[in-house]
Design a protein around this motif. Structure first.
Motif, PDB file in Angstrom:
ATOM      1  N   LEU A  93      36.585  79.093 -21.809  1.00  0.00           N
ATOM      2  CA  LEU A  93      37.835  79.844 -21.932  1.00  0.00           C
ATOM      3  C   LEU A  93      38.497  80.013 -20.573  1.00  0.00           C
ATOM      4  O   LEU A  93      39.721  79.861 -20.440  1.00  0.00           O
ATOM      5  CB  LEU A  93      37.548  81.213 -22.558  1.00  0.00           C
ATOM      6  CG  LEU A  93      38.757  82.026 -23.015  1.00  0.00           C
ATOM      7  CD1 LEU A  93      39.570  81.258 -24.041  1.00  0.00           C
ATOM      8  CD2 LEU A  93      38.292  83.362 -23.589  1.00  0.00           C
ATOM      9  N   ARG A  94      37.710  80.291 -19.563  1.00  0.00           N
ATOM     10  CA  ARG A  94      38.244  80.445 -18.209  1.00  0.00           C
ATOM     11  C   ARG A  94      38.879  79.137 -17.722  1.00  0.00           C
ATOM     12  O   ARG A  94      39.968  79.144 -17.134  1.00  0.00           O
ATOM     13  CB  ARG A  94      37.128  80.868 -17.257  1.00  0.00           C
ATOM     14  CG  ARG A  94      37.598  81.113 -15.810  1.00  0.00           C
ATOM     15  CD  ARG A  94      36.408  81.387 -14.894  1.00  0.00           C
ATOM     16  NE  ARG A  94      35.629  82.497 -15.385  1.00  0.00           N
ATOM     17  CZ  ARG A  94      35.926  83.781 -15.166  1.00  0.00           C
ATOM     18  NH1 ARG A  94      36.999  84.082 -14.457  1.00  0.00           N
ATOM     19  NH2 ARG A  94      35.159  84.738 -15.653  1.00  0.00           N
ATOM     20  N   ALA A  95      38.207  78.020 -17.964  1.00  0.00           N
ATOM     21  CA  ALA A  95      38.722  76.723 -17.510  1.00  0.00           C
ATOM     22  C   ALA A  95      40.081  76.424 -18.135  1.00  0.00           C
ATOM     23  O   ALA A  95      40.979  75.875 -17.475  1.00  0.00           O
ATOM     24  CB  ALA A  95      37.724  75.621 -17.852  1.00  0.00           C
ATOM     25  N   ILE A  96      40.235  76.787 -19.389  1.00  0.00           N
ATOM     26  CA  ILE A  96      41.498  76.516 -20.085  1.00  0.00           C
ATOM     27  C   ILE A  96      42.596  77.462 -19.614  1.00  0.00           C
ATOM     28  O   ILE A  96      43.698  77.039 -19.258  1.00  0.00           O
ATOM     29  CB  ILE A  96      41.309  76.629 -21.609  1.00  0.00           C
ATOM     30  CG1 ILE A  96      40.289  75.612 -22.104  1.00  0.00           C
ATOM     31  CG2 ILE A  96      42.645  76.453 -22.326  1.00  0.00           C
ATOM     32  CD1 ILE A  96      39.782  75.882 -23.505  1.00  0.00           C
ATOM     33  N   LEU A  97      42.299  78.754 -19.611  1.00  0.00           N
ATOM     34  CA  LEU A  97      43.325  79.746 -19.293  1.00  0.00           C
ATOM     35  C   LEU A  97      43.743  79.717 -17.828  1.00  0.00           C
ATOM     36  O   LEU A  97      44.883  80.052 -17.493  1.00  0.00           O
ATOM     37  CB  LEU A  97      42.832  81.148 -19.667  1.00  0.00           C
ATOM     38  CG  LEU A  97      42.653  81.409 -21.163  1.00  0.00           C
ATOM     39  CD1 LEU A  97      42.145  82.830 -21.401  1.00  0.00           C
ATOM     40  CD2 LEU A  97      43.964  81.193 -21.918  1.00  0.00           C
ATOM     41  N   GLU A  98      42.833  79.341 -16.951  1.00  0.00           N
ATOM     42  CA  GLU A  98      43.178  79.301 -15.525  1.00  0.00           C
ATOM     43  C   GLU A  98      43.703  77.936 -15.084  1.00  0.00           C
ATOM     44  O   GLU A  98      44.074  77.765 -13.928  1.00  0.00           O
ATOM     45  CB  GLU A  98      41.961  79.698 -14.685  1.00  0.00           C
ATOM     46  CG  GLU A  98      41.559  81.162 -14.878  1.00  0.00           C
ATOM     47  CD  GLU A  98      40.516  81.635 -13.880  1.00  0.00           C
ATOM     48  OE1 GLU A  98      39.913  80.773 -13.187  1.00  0.00           O
ATOM     49  OE2 GLU A  98      40.302  82.854 -13.788  1.00  0.00           O
ATOM     50  N   SER A  99      43.766  76.977 -16.017  1.00  0.00           N
ATOM     51  CA  SER A  99      44.250  75.633 -15.679  1.00  0.00           C
ATOM     52  C   SER A  99      45.672  75.692 -15.110  1.00  0.00           C
ATOM     53  O   SER A  99      46.553  76.377 -15.658  1.00  0.00           O
ATOM     54  CB  SER A  99      44.239  74.743 -16.924  1.00  0.00           C
ATOM     55  OG  SER A  99      44.928  73.532 -16.671  1.00  0.00           O
ATOM     56  N   GLY A 146      37.943  89.037 -16.058  1.00  0.00           N
ATOM     57  CA  GLY A 146      38.134  88.479 -14.728  1.00  0.00           C
ATOM     58  C   GLY A 146      38.842  87.150 -14.739  1.00  0.00           C
ATOM     59  O   GLY A 146      38.706  86.345 -13.815  1.00  0.00           O
ATOM     60  N   ILE A 147      39.629  86.886 -15.810  1.00  0.00           N
ATOM     61  CA  ILE A 147      40.353  85.621 -15.950  1.00  0.00           C
ATOM     62  C   ILE A 147      41.804  85.818 -15.527  1.00  0.00           C
ATOM     63  O   ILE A 147      42.488  86.717 -16.021  1.00  0.00           O
ATOM     64  CB  ILE A 147      40.295  85.109 -17.402  1.00  0.00           C
ATOM     65  CG1 ILE A 147      38.863  84.709 -17.767  1.00  0.00           C
ATOM     66  CG2 ILE A 147      41.246  83.932 -17.606  1.00  0.00           C
ATOM     67  CD1 ILE A 147      38.695  84.281 -19.207  1.00  0.00           C
ATOM     68  N   THR A 148      42.266  84.976 -14.615  1.00  0.00           N
ATOM     69  CA  THR A 148      43.652  85.020 -14.159  1.00  0.00           C
ATOM     70  C   THR A 148      44.418  83.874 -14.799  1.00  0.00           C
ATOM     71  O   THR A 148      44.136  82.703 -14.544  1.00  0.00           O
ATOM     72  CB  THR A 148      43.731  84.893 -12.625  1.00  0.00           C
ATOM     73  OG1 THR A 148      42.976  85.955 -12.028  1.00  0.00           O
ATOM     74  CG2 THR A 148      45.168  84.976 -12.157  1.00  0.00           C
ATOM     75  N   LEU A 149      45.381  84.211 -15.646  1.00  0.00           N
ATOM     76  CA  LEU A 149      46.152  83.182 -16.337  1.00  0.00           C
ATOM     77  C   LEU A 149      46.901  82.300 -15.347  1.00  0.00           C
ATOM     78  O   LEU A 149      47.512  82.793 -14.396  1.00  0.00           O
ATOM     79  CB  LEU A 149      47.161  83.827 -17.287  1.00  0.00           C
ATOM     80  CG  LEU A 149      46.617  84.407 -18.594  1.00  0.00           C
ATOM     81  CD1 LEU A 149      47.742  85.086 -19.367  1.00  0.00           C
ATOM     82  CD2 LEU A 149      45.982  83.325 -19.441  1.00  0.00           C
ATOM     83  N   GLY A 150      46.851  80.999 -15.584  1.00  0.00           N
ATOM     84  CA  GLY A 150      47.571  80.057 -14.748  1.00  0.00           C
ATOM     85  C   GLY A 150      48.596  79.293 -15.566  1.00  0.00           C
ATOM     86  O   GLY A 150      48.342  78.949 -16.711  1.00  0.00           O
TER      87      GLY A 150
END
Length: 210
Positions: A100-106, A128-132
């Protein structure tokens, strides 16, 4: 540029008329195209499909709070969609949030949704996920000089000439439940999927290619 601004602003200006209109229902994704991500294998499938897309629909759901001063523990579900499928990530059951982190922070895949301010802050504070690379269509479609944001219902009526049904009962149901109902799955999936479809329609109306 002036013509483009006028077209986008029309979405806001026609809210009252669209609410009164008798429109055919927006069909949305069927259940067989909804994937509930509850295993590493399903997560890998979702990651491959979502990271291969130029843009994906995005939304989250949280268990509602009813007491004064009660703090939300959401998001409890994260919804991501390609043009053909929706992938639902239940936070409590996911355990490891690496995919999920890899996708949302892409920084290469655009995440498209409506009213994403709360989603952004909740993901950051809880996971701790920062949207990119995010586009909030609610803000984009309102046009300059207008307050507030445009919702998915108004946008569906404007771009598709259809009515998006959103059950308040389902929307305020317990999204932290381990076993989500079919109604919840479809509601959540189509919140994300319709955002992507509206993004495609907006690009087309603006003469853009993405």
């Amino acid at each position: 540029m002036a013509e483009r601004t006028a077209r986008v602003s029309d979405v806001v200006m026609s809210r009252a008329a669209l609410a009164e209109a008798e429109l055919p229902l927006y069909a949305g994704l069927p259940l067989e195209r909804v994937r509930l991500i509850v295993s590493a294998e399903l997560a890998a499938e979702a990651q491959a499909a979502l990271l291969a897309a130029d843009a994906i629909g995005f939304d989250t759901e949280s268990k509602p709070t009813f007491l004064k001063g009660e703090v939300s523990t959401g998001p409890h579900l994260v919804q991501l969609a390609t043009d053909t499928h929706a992938y639902l990530f239940p936070i409590a059951r996911a355990g490891d949030h690496t995919v999920l982190r890899a996708i949302l922070e892409s920084a290469t895949v655009l995440k498209v949704g409506f009213g994403l301010g709360n989603d952004r802050s909740a993901l950051k504070s809880r996971l701790g996920i920062t949207l990119g690379k995010v586009l909030d269509l609610g803000e984009t479609l309102r046009g300059p000089g207008h307050k507030g944001t445009v919702g998915a219902k108004v946008a569906v009526a404007h771009f598709f000439g259809q009515k998006l049904q959103k059950s308040k009962k389902t929307g305020t149901s317990n999204w932290a439940n381990r076993n989500l109902t079919e109604r919840q799955l479809l509601y959540a999936a189509n919140d994300a999927h319709v955002a992507l479809q509206l993004y495609r329609a907006w690009l087309s109306s603006e003469g853009l290619t993405g």
